[in-house]
Design a protein around this motif. Sequence first.
Motif, PDB file in Angstrom:
ATOM      1  N   LEU A  16      42.398  39.815  38.814  1.00 43.41           N
ATOM      2  CA  LEU A  16      41.624  39.284  37.707  1.00 43.41           C
ATOM      3  C   LEU A  16      40.653  38.209  38.137  1.00 43.41           C
ATOM      4  O   LEU A  16      39.651  37.970  37.485  1.00 43.41           O
ATOM      5  CB  LEU A  16      42.560  38.729  36.627  1.00 43.41           C
ATOM      6  CG  LEU A  16      43.373  39.789  35.897  1.00 43.41           C
ATOM      7  CD1 LEU A  16      44.275  39.131  34.883  1.00 43.41           C
ATOM      8  CD2 LEU A  16      42.472  40.785  35.208  1.00 43.41           C
ATOM      9  N   GLU A 114      40.211  36.344  28.330  1.00 38.54           N
ATOM     10  CA  GLU A 114      39.269  37.317  28.884  1.00 38.54           C
ATOM     11  C   GLU A 114      39.737  38.713  28.501  1.00 38.54           C
ATOM     12  O   GLU A 114      40.876  38.894  28.083  1.00 38.54           O
ATOM     13  CB  GLU A 114      39.215  37.193  30.408  1.00 38.54           C
ATOM     14  CG  GLU A 114      38.850  35.816  30.905  1.00 38.54           C
ATOM     15  CD  GLU A 114      38.987  35.685  32.417  1.00 38.54           C
ATOM     16  OE1 GLU A 114      38.287  34.835  32.990  1.00 38.54           O
ATOM     17  OE2 GLU A 114      39.788  36.420  33.026  1.00 38.54           O
ATOM     18  N   TYR A 116      39.941  42.853  29.941  1.00 38.12           N
ATOM     19  CA  TYR A 116      39.836  43.661  31.154  1.00 38.12           C
ATOM     20  C   TYR A 116      40.061  45.133  30.835  1.00 38.12           C
ATOM     21  O   TYR A 116      40.794  45.488  29.919  1.00 38.12           O
ATOM     22  CB  TYR A 116      40.820  43.182  32.227  1.00 38.12           C
ATOM     23  CG  TYR A 116      42.280  43.265  31.846  1.00 38.12           C
ATOM     24  CD1 TYR A 116      43.062  44.361  32.200  1.00 38.12           C
ATOM     25  CD2 TYR A 116      42.892  42.228  31.142  1.00 38.12           C
ATOM     26  CE1 TYR A 116      44.405  44.429  31.865  1.00 38.12           C
ATOM     27  CE2 TYR A 116      44.232  42.280  30.799  1.00 38.12           C
ATOM     28  CZ  TYR A 116      44.983  43.382  31.162  1.00 38.12           C
ATOM     29  OH  TYR A 116      46.323  43.452  30.809  1.00 38.12           O
ATOM     30  N   TYR A 120      46.321  45.685  34.479  1.00 36.46           N
ATOM     31  CA  TYR A 120      46.342  44.244  34.738  1.00 36.46           C
ATOM     32  C   TYR A 120      46.353  43.989  36.250  1.00 36.46           C
ATOM     33  O   TYR A 120      45.706  43.053  36.730  1.00 36.46           O
ATOM     34  CB  TYR A 120      47.582  43.646  34.085  1.00 36.46           C
ATOM     35  CG  TYR A 120      47.755  42.169  34.268  1.00 36.46           C
ATOM     36  CD1 TYR A 120      46.824  41.270  33.762  1.00 36.46           C
ATOM     37  CD2 TYR A 120      48.879  41.658  34.923  1.00 36.46           C
ATOM     38  CE1 TYR A 120      46.998  39.909  33.906  1.00 36.46           C
ATOM     39  CE2 TYR A 120      49.066  40.295  35.070  1.00 36.46           C
ATOM     40  CZ  TYR A 120      48.121  39.422  34.558  1.00 36.46           C
ATOM     41  OH  TYR A 120      48.301  38.069  34.700  1.00 36.46           O
ATOM     42  N   PRO A 123      42.332  45.805  37.652  1.00 40.95           N
ATOM     43  CA  PRO A 123      41.356  46.073  36.579  1.00 40.95           C
ATOM     44  C   PRO A 123      40.079  46.695  37.105  1.00 40.95           C
ATOM     45  O   PRO A 123      39.657  46.435  38.223  1.00 40.95           O
ATOM     46  CB  PRO A 123      41.098  44.676  36.004  1.00 40.95           C
ATOM     47  CG  PRO A 123      41.357  43.763  37.153  1.00 40.95           C
ATOM     48  CD  PRO A 123      42.502  44.370  37.904  1.00 40.95           C
ATOM     49  N   ASN A 125      37.188  46.316  35.324  1.00 43.16           N
ATOM     50  CA  ASN A 125      36.121  45.387  34.958  1.00 43.16           C
ATOM     51  C   ASN A 125      36.706  44.267  34.121  1.00 43.16           C
ATOM     52  O   ASN A 125      37.788  44.416  33.532  1.00 43.16           O
ATOM     53  CB  ASN A 125      35.021  46.102  34.171  1.00 43.16           C
ATOM     54  CG  ASN A 125      33.704  45.346  34.174  1.00 43.16           C
ATOM     55  OD1 ASN A 125      33.597  44.260  34.729  1.00 43.16           O
ATOM     56  ND2 ASN A 125      32.688  45.924  33.559  1.00 43.16           N
ATOM     57  N   ILE A 126      36.010  43.140  34.068  1.00 44.04           N
ATOM     58  CA  ILE A 126      36.437  41.978  33.292  1.00 44.04           C
ATOM     59  C   ILE A 126      35.232  41.403  32.570  1.00 44.04           C
ATOM     60  O   ILE A 126      34.131  41.354  33.116  1.00 44.04           O
ATOM     61  CB  ILE A 126      37.043  40.886  34.203  1.00 44.04           C
ATOM     62  CG1 ILE A 126      38.307  41.386  34.889  1.00 44.04           C
ATOM     63  CG2 ILE A 126      37.359  39.631  33.393  1.00 44.04           C
ATOM     64  CD1 ILE A 126      38.871  40.410  35.892  1.00 44.04           C
ATOM     65  N   TRP A 166      40.338  48.179  25.910  1.00 40.86           N
ATOM     66  CA  TRP A 166      40.434  47.032  26.810  1.00 40.86           C
ATOM     67  C   TRP A 166      41.627  46.178  26.376  1.00 40.86           C
ATOM     68  O   TRP A 166      42.023  46.187  25.214  1.00 40.86           O
ATOM     69  CB  TRP A 166      39.176  46.184  26.753  1.00 40.86           C
ATOM     70  CG  TRP A 166      37.966  46.773  27.424  1.00 40.86           C
ATOM     71  CD1 TRP A 166      37.376  47.973  27.158  1.00 40.86           C
ATOM     72  CD2 TRP A 166      37.187  46.173  28.460  1.00 40.86           C
ATOM     73  NE1 TRP A 166      36.287  48.164  27.956  1.00 40.86           N
ATOM     74  CE2 TRP A 166      36.136  47.065  28.760  1.00 40.86           C
ATOM     75  CE3 TRP A 166      37.258  44.961  29.148  1.00 40.86           C
ATOM     76  CZ2 TRP A 166      35.186  46.788  29.743  1.00 40.86           C
ATOM     77  CZ3 TRP A 166      36.310  44.675  30.117  1.00 40.86           C
ATOM     78  CH2 TRP A 166      35.292  45.586  30.419  1.00 40.86           C
TER      79      TRP A 166
END
Length: 309
Positions: A16, A114, A116, A120, A123, A125-126, A166
Amino acid sequence: MRIRATVAAVTGALALSAFAVPAAQADGSAISREDTAKVLDAAHAAAAKSGSRAAAAAADAPYALDVSISNVKINSGKAIVAGTTKQVTVPTTFTLTHGADVDVTAADFLVDVEIYKGSYAEPDNILFGDTWPTCRVVTTTTASCTGTIDARPGEGELWNTDAGAWSANAYAVAFNGEDPSSADFDLTKVGYAEQAKVGSTKLQRYSRLTVNASPEPVKKGKTITVTGALTRANWETNKYAGYTVQSVKLQFKKKGTSTYVDVKTVKSGTKGALKTTVKAASDGYFRYNFAGTSTTPAVKAAGDFVDVK
């Protein structure tokens, strides 16, 4: 400009903070996301456990902070819809519960939610806010917090595969007066807490729908051809592209009434094209109505009036 990073094969929550982050916050905070990312990285490395939410006892790790986050809402429970270029900013709200010894009003106490895509541990994308959330003290151990999630499809932050479900993660870092840029920075005096899957949302590709009924005017009983197109944002080309093989309803509203009724269902073809025919019966409005999917929001075309003689 924030740059999306390619995810490496990292373990646990370390992923992350593996994404590129700005060198400083847009709100001018002295402590940046890069500083908090370093704290999270150190905690993850010390814990050496996938998805760990507390730092392990170690000489070079932050201590476990008595903080938890709940009641997380992203965009008031609605999907986040992004077009091709315009920045999208949506609100986040959450409840912060903390120990009596945690000063959540300190300038160097930072908390964030946030979102993602994917797992977890790894990921895809964030997304996070340009500024840190702000918290209003409710009781000696609780606070009500608000923040944002910002997305810039025009700057390469999104891929088409990002559309869909997400999850949200949350973390808090208390620097307790420690300066992360100082040579004397003592990581063990910094508090850290992190939670995975505290909420969820959908990210969708903005959709467009058109309609054209012709000829107009038309004699009663004659054929009316109704065309249109269903398109949606392509985050990789920053243009709109046809959404093919989708069921779209043709609807009609008779002049003088207020309700559209279903006429038939049409499948979108090449470039999202829609085409069908009906018999002219009375004056009224034709429109196409798309119910939406998990990746694309529902959309209705503006009605096109046909004068039947």
